[in-house]
Design an enzyme around this catalytic site. Structure first.
Site, PDB file in Angstrom:
ATOM      1  N   SER A 266       0.840  -1.195   0.000  1.00  0.00           N
ATOM      2  CA  SER A 266       0.000   0.000   0.000  1.00  0.00           C
ATOM      3  C   SER A 266       0.874   1.243   0.000  1.00  0.00           C
ATOM      4  CB  SER A 266      -0.909  -0.003   1.228  1.00  0.00           C
ATOM      5  OG  SER A 266      -0.122   0.290   2.367  1.00  0.00           O
ATOM      6  N   LYS A 267       0.196   2.382  -0.010  1.00  0.00           N
ATOM      7  CA  LYS A 267       0.900   3.660  -0.130  1.00  0.00           C
ATOM      8  C   LYS A 267       2.005   3.830   0.916  1.00  0.00           C
ATOM      9  CE  LYS A 267      -2.549   6.527  -2.364  1.00  0.00           C
ATOM     10  NZ  LYS A 267      -3.877   5.971  -2.108  1.00  0.00           N
TER      11      LYS A 267
END
Ligand code: GLU
Length: 499
Positions: A266-267
Site C-alpha cells: 500500500s501507499k
C-alpha cells in the site's frame, strides 16, 4: 455432486491467442495492475497473439476523467503496445464497456427468456435489512433468493407497480464448480457458497462479472490472465459461461504482490503507481524488468533482460503460485544498472525534466557531458539534479566532516593557492584531464607530499563533497575559469577565518 465442466473453446487461426487487459479507469495505474498487464502482454507476444485493451468503465462513481489516458500512458511508457483498444479500434469494438450496454442488456434478456436469470425486486434497503437479520441469526449473509421463485403473475404485478428490478443469475443450489487454472491447478468452489448474484443492476448497469463474461466471449479472449483477487469471481463467471452456452476461456490467476513485511502493498510502502515510479526517476526498462520478475522467472534465473527478450521465452508455467514479495533494493539495483548501461545522451534527455523541476537550466550537450561523469554514481534520475548541483552553483554547503579533515587545518589555504597557481599556468587548451592531472602530480612531487593531500581539499573547494567523479574530470567540466575562481575563493575564506 458432480463438477460442472463446460466445454473448452478452441479458437483457430492467427488470432487464436487473444489476451486482454481490462482496467477500470480509476486513476493512476497501480503496479499490481501494471504487472498483470505485463504478463498479459508477454504471453500474447510470446505466442504471436493479440493484446487487447478494454476499459471497464461502467461504474461512474469510480471513473476518473483522465483515468483511461493515465492507463494508456503508463502502458506505453513501460514499453507495451496493444493491438486493439478504445483509441485504436479493432474488430470487436467498442472497447469501452460504457459503450457496450446494449450487448449486456441483450444477453440479460436471453438469460431471462431462457429461465437462467430472474428479476429481483428487492430494494437495496430491504436487502441490507435482511442481510443484517441473517447476520444476527448466524445465517449466511448472501442474497436469500426471495425473488427466485416468484410466479409469472407476481412478477407481472410487481412490474406494474413500477418497482425497479435487478437481474440475477439463477445459480445451482448444490454441487460445485471446478476452476481449472493454469497457475494454480484445480480450485473447487461449492455452489452453496455462491449466491444468485446480480447481472444487471436496477439502473441498467451490468455488474463486473456479467460484463466481463459477455465481453471476453464476444472479443474471443482465449486466455483470461488476471490478479489472484479475481479467483473468487471465476466460479461465478464459469456459471455464466455455462448459462450462456459459451465455451470457457483458459484462466491464469497471478499471485499477489506483498510488501516486504508480507502485508498488502500500500501507499505507506512507497510508490504504488507507475506514474509515481516515473516521477521518482525510475527508468521504464528497470520497472518493466522488475515487474516481470515479480512472480515469473526467466529461464536459467537471469535477472536483467529486456521486454523483448522476456517475450521470446515467456510461459505461464514459470509463474509461481505463491505470493511475490516486493523488494525495493532490487528495483533500485536494476535501475542503477540500466542507468549505467544507457548512453549518456539518452540519460541526459530523460533527466532534463528533473533538472528543470529543480530550476537548473542546461542544454542537452552539456548535460550529456555531466551525466557521462556521474551516471554510474546514481540509482535514480531524480538524484541527478543534486548529484550535479555543484556544476551550477558555488554556494553549496561544504561537507562538515570533510571540511574539518581537509580544509580546517593549517596549510590548507596554501595548498589551494599552490594548486591554483599551477592550474593558472595552463593555457585554455592545456586545461584537459591529462594537463590538470600532470600539473597536480608534479606539484605534489615538488612539495614532497602525496597527491591525495592536494586532491582532497581541492575536491571540497570545488564541490563541497568528499566523494564524486574523478577530480580532474570535475575540473574540466567546471572549466578553467570557474575552477580557479573556486580555489581562490576558498583560499581567501580560509585565510580570513583560519582554522
Ligand atoms: N476491471 C477489472 C479489474 O481492474 C478486471 C478484472 C479482470 O481482468 O477480469 O480488476
Amino acid at each position: 455432486m458432480g463438477g460442472l465442466a463446460p466445454p473448452r473453446g478452441r479458437l483457430k487461426g492467427v488470432d487464436a491467442i487473444r489476451v486482454r487487459f481490462a482496467p477500470s479507469p480509476t486513476g493512476e495505474l497501480h503496479i499490481g495492475n501494471a504487472r498483470t498487464a505485463l504478463f498479459c502482454w508477454l504471453f500474447a507476444r510470446s505466442r504471436q497473439g493479440r493484446f487487447i485493451l478494454r476499459i471497464e468503465d461502467t461504474d461512474p462513481e469510480r471513473n476518473r476523467e483522465d483515468g483511461e489516458t493515465a492507463v494508456q500512458e503508463a502502458l506505453a511508457w513501460l514499453g507495451m503496445d496493444w493491438d486493439e483498444g478504445p483509441d485504436r479500434g479493432g474488430p470487436f469494438e467498442p472497447y469501452r464497456q460504457s459503450e457496450r450496454l446494449a450487448l449486456y442488456h441483450e444477453h440479460g434478456r436471453r438469460l431471462l427468456a431462457g429461465g437462467q436469470a430472474y428479476p429481483c425486486f428487492c430494494s437495496p434497503r430491504e436487502l441490507a435489512r435482511r442481510r443484517a437479520q441473517a447476520g444476527e441469526k448466524g445465517r449466511a449473509p448472501g442474497y436469500d433468493r426471495r425473488c427466485r421463485d416468484l410466479t409469472v403473475e407476481e412478477r407481472q404485478s410487481l412490474r406494474e407497480r413500477g418497482l425497479p428490478h435487478a437481474l440475477r443469475l439463477k445459480s445451482p443450489l448444490s454441487g460445485q464448480t471446478v476452476v481449472s487454472d493454469l497457475v494454480r491447478g484445480e480450485v473447487r468452489f461449492l455452489h452453496g457458497e455462491l449466491d444468485d448474484f446480480i447481472l444487471v443492476r436496477s439502473d441498467g448497469r451490468p455488474t463486473y462479472n456479467f460484463a466481463c463474461v459477455v465481453d471476453d466471449h464476444l472479443m474471443r479472449i482465449s486466455h483470461v490472465i488476471r490478479g489472484e483477487e479475481h479467483l473468487s469471481n471465476t466460479p461465478r463467471q464459469s456459471l455464466l459461461y455455462q448459462a450462456l452456452e459459451y465455451p470457457l476461456p483458459e484462466f491464469a490467476h497471478i499471485p499477489m504482490i506483498l510488501a516486504p513485511d508480507r502485508s498488502k502493498l500500500s501507499k505507506r510502502h512507497g510508490a504504488t503507481s507507475v506514474q509515481q515510479y516515473r516521477d521518482q526517476g525510475y527508468l521504464p526498462e528497470a520497472l518493466a524488468n522488475y515487474l516481470a520478475l515479480l512472480g515469473w522467472s526467466y529461464p536459467g534465473g537471469r535477472e536483467v533482460f529486456s521486454l523483448e527478450e522476456a517475450a521470446r521465452c515467456f510461459s505461464l508455467d514459470r509463474i509461481s503460485p505463491s505470493a511475490s514479495v516486493y523488494d525495493d533494493r532490487k528495483i533500485e539495483w536494476l535501475n542503477g544498472h540500466y542507468l549505467r548501461e544507457l548512453p549518456p545522451g539518452e540519460v541526459a534527455r530523460r533527466a532534463m525534466p528533473f533538472m528543470r523541476a529543480e530550476g537548473y537550466v542546461v542544454d542537452e550537450n552539456r548535460m550529456r557531458d555531466l551525466v557521462a561523469a556521474t551516471q554510474d554514481r546514481v540509482k535514480l534520475l531524480a538524484e541527478l539534479p543534486d548529484a550535479l548541483s555543484y556544476y551550477f552553483r558555488d554556494d553549496f554547503d561544504c561537507d562538515e566532516a570533510g571540511f574539518q579533515k581537509h580544509l580546517a587545518r593549517p596549510g590548507a589555504a596554501d595548498l589551494l593557492e599552490r594548486g591554483c597557481e599551477v592550474l593558472a599556468g595552463l593555457a585554455e587548451n592545456e586545461f584537459t584531464l591529462e594537463g590538470t592531472e600532470r600539473a597536480y602530480r608534479d606539484l605534489a612531487g615538488r612539495l614532497g607530499i602525496r597527491a591525495a593531500e592536494l586532491i582532497h581539499p581541492t575536491r571540497l573547494a570545488l564541490t563541497g563533497r568528499t566523494v564524486g567523479p574523478g577530480l580532474f574530470t570535475i575540473m574540466v567540466l567546471l572549466g578553467r575559469q570557474e575552477t580557479l575562481a573556486r580555489l581562490r575563493k576558498w583560499a581567501e575564506r580560509l585565510r580570513v577565518t583560519p582554522a
